[in-house]
Enzyme design. Structure first.
Site, PDB file in Angstrom:
ATOM      1  N   CYS A 145      37.290  60.346  17.847  1.00 53.57           N
ATOM      2  CA  CYS A 145      36.882  61.560  17.338  1.00 53.57           C
ATOM      3  C   CYS A 145      35.527  61.306  16.996  1.00 53.57           C
ATOM      4  CB  CYS A 145      37.803  62.379  16.474  1.00 53.57           C
ATOM      5  SG  CYS A 145      38.303  61.533  15.069  1.00 53.57           S
TER       6      CYS A 145
ATOM      7  N   LYS B 253      49.459  62.948  19.332  1.00 51.30           N
ATOM      8  CA  LYS B 253      49.266  62.742  20.407  1.00 51.30           C
ATOM      9  C   LYS B 253      50.395  62.106  21.059  1.00 51.30           C
ATOM     10  CE  LYS B 253      44.411  62.088  19.947  1.00 51.30           C
ATOM     11  NZ  LYS B 253      44.213  62.313  18.671  1.00 51.30           N
TER      12      LYS B 253
ATOM     13  N   ASP C 250      44.060  55.150  20.410  1.00 52.09           N
ATOM     14  CA  ASP C 250      43.322  56.383  19.785  1.00 52.09           C
ATOM     15  C   ASP C 250      42.933  55.632  18.472  1.00 52.09           C
ATOM     16  OD1 ASP C 250      42.420  58.864  18.871  1.00 52.09           O
ATOM     17  OD2 ASP C 250      44.408  59.433  18.136  1.00 52.09           O
TER      18      ASP C 250
ATOM     19  N   ASP D 162      52.894  44.919  11.689  1.00 52.23           N
ATOM     20  CA  ASP D 162      52.989  43.863  10.358  1.00 52.23           C
ATOM     21  C   ASP D 162      52.710  42.682  10.530  1.00 52.23           C
ATOM     22  OD1 ASP D 162      55.319  43.633  11.511  1.00 52.23           O
ATOM     23  OD2 ASP D 162      56.656  44.194   9.658  1.00 52.23           O
TER      24      ASP D 162
ATOM     25  N   ALA E  78      49.129  55.384  16.477  1.00 51.23           N
ATOM     26  CA  ALA E  78      49.872  56.601  16.598  1.00 51.23           C
ATOM     27  C   ALA E  78      49.498  57.526  15.379  1.00 51.23           C
ATOM     28  CB  ALA E  78      51.308  56.267  16.806  1.00 51.23           C
TER      29      ALA E  78
END
Length: 406
Positions: free
Chosen positions: A354, A238, A301, A283, A233
């Site tokens: 990306c 997003k 992502d 974690d 995230a």
């Protein structure tokens, strides 16, 4: 244009931090812009745009100026002199510009721009990689556009307003925008300005998010009431888009290995009026295992090279290495294998980057679908966004569906 010493000194200081101290250009520029309260928007614009331009064309300007890293201050002034000469700016009678060979600079520029790696100012290895993966024409067109300044795109927060009302609100604050066809939540600024000072931003009416990035949440096909996991995230651009598409109904679990990024998301969510997001730090393996086969939708992502967003991060050209890209591809493979297990039968998952490299995109999906974990999924569709074709950041997204158990 007349050059002012205090602004030029700010640029030189910024370049020193970026080139010699390996600091991130966006962070350096942010600090530089607060350096003098007397600066107007034009002054700040000069500092930001000049710094980014010299970072963008570091290799070309260095070749013309005949300087190499590490750059002492004299060398940085030589880079600045090359930039100013090529922009047609008259150099003032300062000691830094003594004996600047203006004619030689222009001659060398005319010679070097015939060679792509100098013209687009990229390392040899990056040029070779782009050529190998995308071919001559696509790579040449794409890397050219990646050197242009990115436009500022806003995403309307539909939990608080709509596109038309946001446009009118910004207009009342002297900011002109225009709609973008095929991007339902996007507004484009007609002129660059600091939108973060606006009342509309403080009230959570919008976020700054590139048009290509806005396609990803839509691609996931979320519905109100679903259980959605956003597993990488970060600061939540997003995640917030997903919340608005879900009308604040259902549950979004936003996960990341960096707690500091999730803290930023918490602040942004409050401003956006988002209250269906739960934050979880990865974690250990426990948070992932607890969600095995629980998610209606999963967004990965994925960490990537960022070669699709060089327009906004030009210093990445000088920070990236071939070794980093090889390592990140291994990380992508592991992330797909590990996190995809959170999707329940009949659920869907989007893998997005990306990056513009097939080895980080289509090839990762092909490899995943033939793996033991990936055999449980079917490929639905994908979308490759190239900056030179669409005008916005380079992105890739693939939608997969988990098979139902018979």
């Amino acid at each position: 244009m007349r050059l002012h010493k205090n602004l030029c000194f700010a640029v030189i200081d910024g370049l020193h931090q970026i080139f010699n101290e390996n600091e991130y250009a966006d962070k350096v520029v942010q600090i530089l812009l607060k350096r003098d309260k007397r600066w107007g928007s034009r002054d700040r614009g000069f500092v930001a745009e000049t710094t980014y331009e010299i970072v963008r064309y570091k290799r070309l300007y260095s070749e013309i100026a005949n300087v190499k890293a590490p750059y002492d201050r004299d060398n940085l002034w030589r880079l600045f002199a090359v930039w100013a000469t090529l922009k047609g700016i008259k150099l003032p009678d300062w000691k830094y510009f003594e004996q600047t060979p203006s004619r030689k600079i222009k001659g060398k520029f005319d010679e070097l721009i015939k060679i792509r790696k100098f013209r687009e100012s990229i390392p040899d290895w990056m040029d070779e990689l782009g050529l190998k993966e995308l071919g001559e024409k696509i790579w040449t067109d794409e890397i050219k556009v990646q050197n242009e300044q990115a436009e500022v795109i806003l995403r309307v927060n539909t939990l608080k307003t709509n596109k038309k009302d946001l446009q009118l609100k910004l207009q009342s604050e002297n900011i002109e925008t225009e709609f973008l066809s095929n991007y339902p939540s996007a507004l484009k600024l007609k002129e660059r300005t600091n939108v973060f000072r606006t009342e509309a931003f403080k009230n959570g009416w919008f976020e700054v998010q590139d048009a290509s990035s806005q396609l990803v949440a839509d691609f996931l096909d979320v519905k109100p009431g679903m259980k959605v996991v956003d597993v990488c995230a970060g600061a939540g651009g997003k995640t917030l888009h997903l919340a608005s598409l879900m009308e604040n109904k259902g549950q979004i679990i936003a996960m990341d290995i960096y707690e500091s990024k999730l803290k930023k998301l918490k602040v942004r969510a409050r401003r956006n009026g988002v209250h269906n997001v739960e934050l979880k730090v990865i974690d250990s393996t426990k948070p992932i295992k607890k969600l095995h086969a629980k998610a209606d939708r999963l967004l990965i992502d994925a960490p990537c090279s960022g070669l699709g967003v060089l327009r906004r991060n030009p210093d990445a050209k000088w920070k990236l290495t071939p070794e980093f890209i090889e390592n990140i591809k291994q990380t992508q493979t592991e992330v797909l294998d590990k996190y995809s297990k959170m999707v329940k039968p009949g659920g869907k998952m989007v893998y997005a980057t990306c990056s513009i490299l097939p080895s980080e995109n289509e090839e990762q999906i092909d490899k995943f679908l033939t793996s033991e974990t990936g055999k449980a999924f079917t490929f639905v569709k994908d979308k490759k966004v190239l900056a030179h074709k669409f005008g916005y950041d380079g992105f890739y997204m693939a939608l997969l569906e988990k098979k139902t158990i018979n």
